[in-house]
Design a protein around this motif. Structure first.
Motif, mmCIF file in Angstrom:
data_model
loop_
_atom_site.group_PDB
_atom_site.id
_atom_site.type_symbol
_atom_site.label_atom_id
_atom_site.label_comp_id
_atom_site.label_asym_id
_atom_site.label_seq_id
_atom_site.Cartn_x
_atom_site.Cartn_y
_atom_site.Cartn_z
ATOM 1 N N SER A 269 44.097 37.557 63.600
ATOM 2 C CA SER A 269 44.536 39.759 63.978
ATOM 3 C C SER A 269 44.146 40.058 62.843
ATOM 4 N N LEU A 270 44.644 39.633 61.803
ATOM 5 C CA LEU A 270 43.826 40.384 60.938
ATOM 6 C C LEU A 270 42.369 40.217 60.760
ATOM 7 N N VAL A 271 41.637 38.879 60.722
ATOM 8 C CA VAL A 271 40.253 38.889 60.270
ATOM 9 C C VAL A 271 39.390 39.340 61.177
ATOM 10 N N ASN A 272 39.658 39.697 62.499
ATOM 11 C CA ASN A 272 39.055 40.220 63.799
ATOM 12 C C ASN A 272 38.711 41.927 63.678
ATOM 13 N N LEU A 273 40.429 42.280 62.882
ATOM 14 C CA LEU A 273 40.192 43.724 62.727
ATOM 15 C C LEU A 273 39.341 44.571 61.853
ATOM 16 N N PHE A 274 39.444 43.243 60.999
ATOM 17 C CA PHE A 274 38.793 43.612 59.885
ATOM 18 C C PHE A 274 37.042 43.986 59.703
ATOM 19 N N VAL A 275 36.924 42.518 60.614
ATOM 20 C CA VAL A 275 35.926 42.971 61.660
ATOM 21 C C VAL A 275 34.819 43.830 62.637
ATOM 22 N N PHE A 668 33.592 36.842 51.569
ATOM 23 C CA PHE A 668 33.038 37.717 52.739
ATOM 24 C C PHE A 668 33.316 38.688 52.711
ATOM 25 N N MET A 669 34.941 38.595 52.814
ATOM 26 C CA MET A 669 35.414 40.106 52.644
ATOM 27 C C MET A 669 35.276 40.834 51.531
ATOM 28 N N ILE A 670 34.999 40.615 50.478
ATOM 29 C CA ILE A 670 35.398 40.992 48.576
ATOM 30 C C ILE A 670 34.337 41.247 49.031
ATOM 31 N N PHE A 671 33.171 41.073 49.329
ATOM 32 C CA PHE A 671 31.563 41.400 49.081
ATOM 33 C C PHE A 671 31.227 42.627 50.035
ATOM 34 N N TYR A 672 32.052 42.422 51.189
ATOM 35 C CA TYR A 672 32.064 43.706 51.405
ATOM 36 C C TYR A 672 32.341 45.158 51.721
ATOM 37 N N ILE A 673 33.660 44.788 50.718
ATOM 38 C CA ILE A 673 34.731 46.245 50.031
ATOM 39 C C ILE A 673 34.040 46.300 48.553
ATOM 40 N N VAL A 674 33.422 45.436 48.049
ATOM 41 C CA VAL A 674 32.576 46.125 47.248
ATOM 42 C C VAL A 674 30.788 46.654 47.087
ATOM 43 N N THR A 675 30.089 46.020 47.881
ATOM 44 C CA THR A 675 28.703 46.538 48.782
ATOM 45 C C THR A 675 29.242 48.461 49.092
ATOM 46 N N MET A 676 30.490 48.429 50.501
ATOM 47 C CA MET A 676 31.396 49.657 50.508
ATOM 48 C C MET A 676 31.887 50.796 49.180
ATOM 49 N N VAL A 677 32.050 50.030 48.830
ATOM 50 C CA VAL A 677 32.108 50.909 46.996
ATOM 51 C C VAL A 677 30.915 51.422 46.478
ATOM 52 N N VAL A 678 29.632 50.209 46.425
ATOM 53 C CA VAL A 678 28.383 50.426 46.045
ATOM 54 C C VAL A 678 27.755 51.837 47.235
ATOM 55 N N MET A 679 27.589 51.212 47.998
ATOM 56 C CA MET A 679 27.062 51.977 49.000
ATOM 57 C C MET A 679 27.607 53.462 49.534
ATOM 58 N N THR A 680 28.639 53.536 49.275
ATOM 59 C CA THR A 680 29.448 55.201 49.189
ATOM 60 C C THR A 680 29.313 56.023 47.975
ATOM 61 N N ILE A 681 29.049 55.162 47.060
ATOM 62 C CA ILE A 681 28.687 55.797 46.019
ATOM 63 C C ILE A 681 27.038 56.602 45.612
ATOM 64 N N ILE A 682 26.122 55.254 46.468
ATOM 65 C CA ILE A 682 24.701 56.324 46.784
ATOM 66 C C ILE A 682 24.388 56.940 48.031
ATOM 67 N N VAL A 683 25.453 57.087 48.326
ATOM 68 C CA VAL A 683 25.821 58.000 49.726
ATOM 69 C C VAL A 683 26.268 59.708 49.422
ATOM 70 N N ALA A 684 27.140 59.000 47.999
ATOM 71 C CA ALA A 684 28.108 60.633 47.999
ATOM 72 C C ALA A 684 27.229 61.097 46.209
ATOM 73 N N PHE A 685 26.042 60.053 45.858
ATOM 74 C CA PHE A 685 24.922 60.852 44.744
ATOM 75 C C PHE A 685 23.781 61.247 45.928
ATOM 76 N N ILE A 686 23.423 60.907 46.534
ATOM 77 C CA ILE A 686 22.477 61.569 47.363
ATOM 78 C C ILE A 686 23.367 62.734 48.269
ATOM 79 N N LEU A 687 24.384 63.375 48.673
ATOM 80 C CA LEU A 687 24.608 64.245 48.946
ATOM 81 C C LEU A 687 24.767 65.070 48.238
ATOM 82 N N ASP A 688 25.286 64.926 46.650
ATOM 83 C CA ASP A 688 25.790 65.728 45.981
ATOM 84 C C ASP A 688 24.416 66.316 44.555
ATOM 85 N N ALA A 689 23.185 65.692 44.921
ATOM 86 C CA ALA A 689 21.853 66.308 44.603
ATOM 87 C C ALA A 689 21.473 67.293 45.540
#
Length: 817
Positions: A269-275, A668-689
């Motif tokens: 249940s936890l895994v599938n809701l994460f996905v 795989f879940m930790i990788f998703y969270i890490v890439t989500m952090v980095v991609m969010t920073i990239i999106v925030a950087f583009i928005l800020d610029a």
């Protein structure tokens, strides 16, 4: 000892190796006047002559050595300000200075970078290796030890420069040292045992790359990511809290349905809701319960509304706000750091007699160390550009603009408005007419229309093509027509504007490049050069010219070009995370996934590879997902990119989990969270610029942003002649070639002065200076008050010294050189 008030005695003296103060020359002041266009003069202070003949040479040599050391130390301070290096790393003695200079040159930087890349590239050759690049254990272990020995040498030079106490205070250096020690032990173990073992610590090799001088932008990105983590973790915990609540609720609601494999246990249940948060398994995860009870869709709608559409967007908003605040604080910190560096350098360049400013002689001495390749002409023009008050000395107020002015590239302003002004009248009128034509709005909109028609034609032409060979041996007539029009446009602009003015525009360079590639594509088609047919595909790039029509599009493109260097560093940051996860993935999952490997899992069809006969034909059913594996570093990077995209990423996760253990899902879940952090920073950087540029554009409606930073300075013939005489006395005639050429040009055209234009591109720092103009003054005042409270004023040693010590500057500790 008593020191006379000589104009050529530094206000701050360095110390000799024994720690005693360097004797200052007791001379009279010897000055030479250099007139400027305003009738004033720039004082050029010569090395003084001692009245005592026996001591003359020794005292002059001592004074010259004294100033050379001050020039070098001032240049180091300015470099530390520019690179945002902490001042506690400043070299403190002669040995430290030698090590500092050795460690701060491009050959050392290249050695550092090459060593880091070698260590990273070894993952291609180590087990599990790329088949074509596999090396023996002895070979790659020896290469690793060699690279680590080079890193030891680098760190030893750094310790020699910093000193042991400062070395252990430098956090990044200590982390690098610890990683080096672990890597060294493991490399020796591999070399002795002649077999590889589980080496997750290979993932830490990227630290050697991050510590390189050329990767400063990556370090800033990582620092911003870590600074953004606290608010990110707060929202992430909120997101996981709701996920756990819905997982428990889903387990109780849907586990009685034995045909539903997604909620039969709390773990599933936890895994599938994460996905489900990534929408990768939707609506598959809903369909079994939805088939049994249509009202069960309410559970999934509420979950996605809260988690995906509210909390995930809230996460972006919080990170964007934090990122915006970090960017502002970073700009403030760097600005004040540069200001402090300038203050340190200023104190080293003023004299005891004239503490109110820096003479050209000492400014020139500074630039010889700060920018050794700068010619004599540019040094003087930089001095003139800084000297806004047109006095013989550059004051501290003017010297604060050092970083903005020193990057200017100087060129003589053309005396003629057009390149064809000196041609005969008939030719002049022809070229003048072409100039007026290419600058007219009608010509520009005509070319925009041609580009639009060309784009529509290419679209229709491509739509009518069928599969197979897209390139015919006959050159399309449309290709020739449009290329001819673009060629005529290029010719008209080159002749009307002149080659120099034409190529000075970025858009013209783009037009020239696309037209050139189109011509090469025509040659490839005409002469049937199949390997070069790809050039023809570049034709649609002409359509980008249409973006010049609308201001918003221009702002988007300008923002994109400004962001490109930073986006490259963010991309490298993401690749570093990829490398770390790829190494871990290879150590645990190499050789796990293969065809027909997951027959007992829910994703068996994606990994199935079956041959069966239908009639007289053999049909292969291939799932292809077995190609997403961790068998080598290259395959791992491709797999991680697919996980970043998140489309069907759970299939890869479940395939690996079915062959290993359910704990593999954590990877795989930790990788998703890490890439989500980095991609969010990239999106925030583009928005800020983008938001920053929009706000700047609204605030400065009349600014000429496309021209960059332009500064105009006029120098007279008398000034140039005086500077030539100065250089002949202090450094010989080797550096006066360009200055003599200026005098020759003035004599040729009968001019008494020449105007020079200094140009450089506009940076984010320049835009920030404009945007925060009012706040910057408050920052400066706060910084001055802080310095005054932290560093109490010291009592002057003598009454003569008391009047020359700037109150706003803290006393710099004497440096042993």
């Amino acid at each position: 000892m008593a020191v006379s008030m000589d104009d050529d005695v530094p206000l701050i003296l360095t110390l000799d190796d024994s720690g005693s103060s360097v004797s200052a020359p007791l001379d009279d002041v010897d000055r030479e006047e250099l007139p400027n266009e305003n009738g004033g003069s720039y004082d050029v202070i010569n090395d003084a002559s001692s009245p005592a003949a026996g001591d003359c040479c020794a005292q002059q040599s001592s004074a010259r050595h004294n100033w050379e050391m001050n020039y070098q130390e001032a240049a180091i301070y300015l470099q530390e300000g520019e690179n945002n290096d902490k001042f506690f790393t400043h070299p403190k003695n002669a040995k430290a200075l030698a090590a500092y200079l050795f460690a701060h040159n491009h050959l050392f930087y290249l050695m550092e970078l090459s060593t880091a890349l070698l260590l990273l590239l070894l993952s291609l050759c180590e087990a599990p290796a790329v088949p074509m690049l596999r090396l023996g254990i002895f070979v790659h272990a020896t290469l690793e030890l060699f690279a680590l020995i080079v890193v030891v040498f680098e760190l030893s030079m750094k310790m020699r420069w910093l000193g042991f106490q400062t070395f252990i205070r430098h956090k990044r250096t200590m982390v690098k040292t610890c990683v080096l020690f672990v890597q060294f032990i493991e490399a020796i173990v591999v070399l002795v045992r002649q077999t590889s073992h589980v080496r997750i610590t290979r993932a830490l090799r990227c630290i050697f790359l991050v510590d390189c001088r050329y990767c400063g932008a990556v370090r800033r990105n990582l620092r911003q990511i870590f600074q953004s983590l606290p608010p990110f973790i707060d929202i992430l915990l909120l997101l996981l809290f709701f996920m756990v609540i819905f997982a428990i609720l889903g387990f109780y609601l849907f586990s009685p349905n034995h045909s539903d494999p997604y909620f039969n246990t709390l773990e599933n249940s936890l895994v599938n809701l994460f996905v489900l948060l990534t929408t990768s398994n939707f609506p598959d995860v809903m369909m079994p319960s939805y088939a049994r009870n249509p009202w069960s869709c309410v559970f999934f709608i509420v979950y996605l509304s809260i988690e995906l559409y509210f909390i995930m967007n809230l996460l972006l908003a919080v990170v964007f706000d934090t990122f915006n605040d970090i960017e502002k604080r970073k700009f403030k910190s760097l600005l004040l750091h540069k200001r402090t560096a300038i203050q340190h350098a200023y104190r080293l360049l003023i004299t005891k007699q004239r503490p109110s400013g820096i003479s050209f002689k000492h400014f020139e001495g500074l630039l010889r160390f700060y920018k050794p390749r700068m010619c004599a002409r540019e040094r003087y023009l930089t001095f003139k550009a800084l000297n806004q008050s047109n006095t013989p000395l550059v004051s501290l107020k003017d010297f604060y603009n050092f970083y903005e002015v020193v990057g200017l590239k100087w060129k003589a302003k053309r005396n003629r408005e057009h390149w064809f002004d000196d041609l005969p009248r008939t030719a002049f009128l022809i070229f003048k007419g072409i100039n007026i034509l290419v600058k007219s709005r009608m010509f520009q909109y005509t070319m925009y229309t041609v580009v639009a028609v060309n784009g529509i034609w290419i679209l229709v032409e491509t739509f009518m093509l069928q599969g197979g060979n897209f390139f015919s041996r006959n050159v399309p007539w449309s290709y020739i027509v449009f290329l001819t029009i673009y060629g005529v446009e290029l010719l008209l602009k080159t002749t009307g504007l002149g080659p120099v003015e034409y190529l000075s525009s970025g858009w013209n360079l783009f037009d020239f490049s696309v037209t050139l590639f189109a011509f090469l594509g025509l040659m490839a088609l005409a002469f049937n050069m199949e390997p070069f047919y790809f050039i023809v595909v570049l034709r649609p790039l002409q359509l980008l010219r249409l973006f010049k029509l609308k201001k918003r599009y221009r702002n988007v493109l300008d923002t994109m070009f400004e962001l490109f260097p930073r986006m490259a560093s963010l991309g490298l940051t993401l690749l570093i995370f990829y490398y770390c996860f790829a190494i871990v993935g290879m150590e645990f999952f190499a050789g796990v996934v293969y065809p027909n490997c997951c027959n007992t899992s829910t994703v068996a069809d994606a990994y199935r590879w079956v041959n069966h006969t239908v009639g007289n034909k053999t049909v292969v059913e291939e799932g292809y997902y077995y190609l997403n594996n961790f068998d080598n570093i290259l395959n791992s990077f491709v797999t991680l990119f697919e996980l970043t995209v998140v489309n069907d990423w759970y299939i890869i996760m479940e395939g690996v989990t079915s062959q290993t253990t359910h704990w593999s899902r954590l990877y795989f879940m930790i990788f998703y969270i890490v890439t989500m952090v980095v991609m969010t920073i990239i999106v925030a950087f583009i928005l800020d610029a983008f938001v920053f540029r929009m706000n700047y554009t609204r605030k400065n409606q009349d600014s000429e942003e496309d021209n960059g930073i332009v500064l105009e300075k006029e120098i007279s013939k008398e000034e140039v002649v005086g500077i030539i005489e100065l250089y002949k006395r202090i450094s010989g005639a080797s550096e006066t070639t360009q200055l003599q050429r200026i005098v020759s040009q003035m004599d040729k055209y009968g001019q008494m002065s020449t105007v020079f234009l200094g140009r450089r591109s506009r940076t984010k720092s320049d835009l920030s200076m404009k945007m925060y103009e009012e706040e910057i003054q408050e920052w400066y005042e706060e910084h001055s008050r802080k310095e005054e409270t932290q560093t109490p004023l010291q009592e002057p040693a003598s009454a003569s010294n008391s009047s020359v010590k700037p109150l706003s500057l803290r006393q710099r500790s004497q440096t042993v050189i």
